[in-house]
Design an enzyme around this catalytic site. Structure first.
Site, PDB file in Angstrom:
ATOM      1  N   ASP A 128       0.857  -1.189   0.000  1.00 33.42           N
ATOM      2  CA  ASP A 128       0.000   0.000   0.000  1.00 33.42           C
ATOM      3  C   ASP A 128       0.891   1.236   0.000  1.00 33.42           C
ATOM      4  O   ASP A 128       1.588   1.496   0.969  1.00 33.42           O
ATOM      5  CB  ASP A 128      -0.897  -0.022   1.241  1.00 33.42           C
ATOM      6  CG  ASP A 128      -2.009   1.003   1.203  1.00 33.42           C
ATOM      7  OD1 ASP A 128      -1.872   2.011   0.476  1.00 33.42           O
ATOM      8  OD2 ASP A 128      -3.012   0.808   1.916  1.00 33.42           O
ATOM      9  N   ARG A 130      -0.174   4.352  -0.294  1.00 36.71           N
ATOM     10  CA  ARG A 130      -0.898   5.566   0.074  1.00 36.71           C
ATOM     11  C   ARG A 130      -0.299   6.235   1.304  1.00 36.71           C
ATOM     12  O   ARG A 130       0.159   5.579   2.226  1.00 36.71           O
ATOM     13  CB  ARG A 130      -2.373   5.249   0.327  1.00 36.71           C
ATOM     14  CG  ARG A 130      -3.105   4.849  -0.927  1.00 36.71           C
ATOM     15  CD  ARG A 130      -4.514   4.419  -0.630  1.00 36.71           C
ATOM     16  NE  ARG A 130      -4.530   3.204   0.181  1.00 36.71           N
ATOM     17  CZ  ARG A 130      -5.640   2.604   0.600  1.00 36.71           C
ATOM     18  NH1 ARG A 130      -6.824   3.112   0.283  1.00 36.71           N
ATOM     19  NH2 ARG A 130      -5.575   1.503   1.317  1.00 36.71           N
TER      20      ARG A 130
END
Length: 198
Positions: A128, A130
């Site tokens: 991930d 983000r």
């Protein structure tokens, strides 16, 4: 320091019948065009507003893809906030931050048997990518320090807390299981530690 750039009324939802406002920002960490969608003026009417950070998912949000539950989570949140108020931070972080074309490449690998995390890793990306700094900046620009967070994702809880946002309550979304996304949701639970019953 981030600040609100523009604030405009509009109607949202599947039938465009839910009153809301859309806000743009200036001074965020990157030049990504993140927006906030506010229901019932929750930034001023709720002491501890309901907030969802929703990462952009073209395939799920717009095309209602069978591969994920993003569109259903967004629709559930819009309907909930249309009734009780709240704020959606719509973050331009397609494919957990890898971008649309890379996500489509990951879909191809998933069709060959990899799960969503394995596919990202195979393409050279972390699980991930983000970063939720800008979500915290958006909340700060709205003068919000405490929230009730709509999420199943422990990473969102952890990172927002690290950025100084107090999470008073975590509200889980429903499990939106459909043909084509069950293995994706199971990977989110087993690998991503999401709080979902699948």
């Amino acid at each position: 320091m981030a600040e609100v750039r523009a604030r405009v009324d509009f109607k949202v939802g599947a039938k465009s019948n839910i009153d809301a406002e859309i806000l743009s920002f200036r001074g965020l960490k990157t030049d990504k065009e993140h927006v906030a969608v506010i229901f019932k003026s929750a930034d001023v009417t709720q002491e501890v507003p309901l907030v969802r950070m929703h990462s952009e998912c073209l395939t799920g949000d717009v095309f209602h893809s069978s591969r994920c539950d993003c569109g259903e989570q967004l629709e559930e949140t819009i309907n909930r906030m249309g009734e009780s108020g709240g704020i959606i931070l719509y973050l331009r972080q397609e494919g957990r931050g890898i971008g649309l074309y890379n996500k489509i490449d990951a879909y191809r690998l998933q069709s060959e048997g990899m799960n969503t995390y394995e596919a990202n890793n195979h393409l050279g990306f972390d699980d991930d990518l983000r970063d939720f700094t800008e979500a915290a900046q958006m909340l700060e620009a709205l003068g919000i320090k405490q929230i009730r967070l709509v999420t199943n994702n422990p990473k969102k809880i952890r990172e927002l807390s690290e950025y100084g946002i107090e999470i008073v309550e975590v509200v889980n979304t429903s499990a939106h299981i459909k043909e084509g996304n069950e293995s994706y949701l199971k990977a989110k639970v087993s690998h991503g530690k999401h709080h979902l019953k699948v």
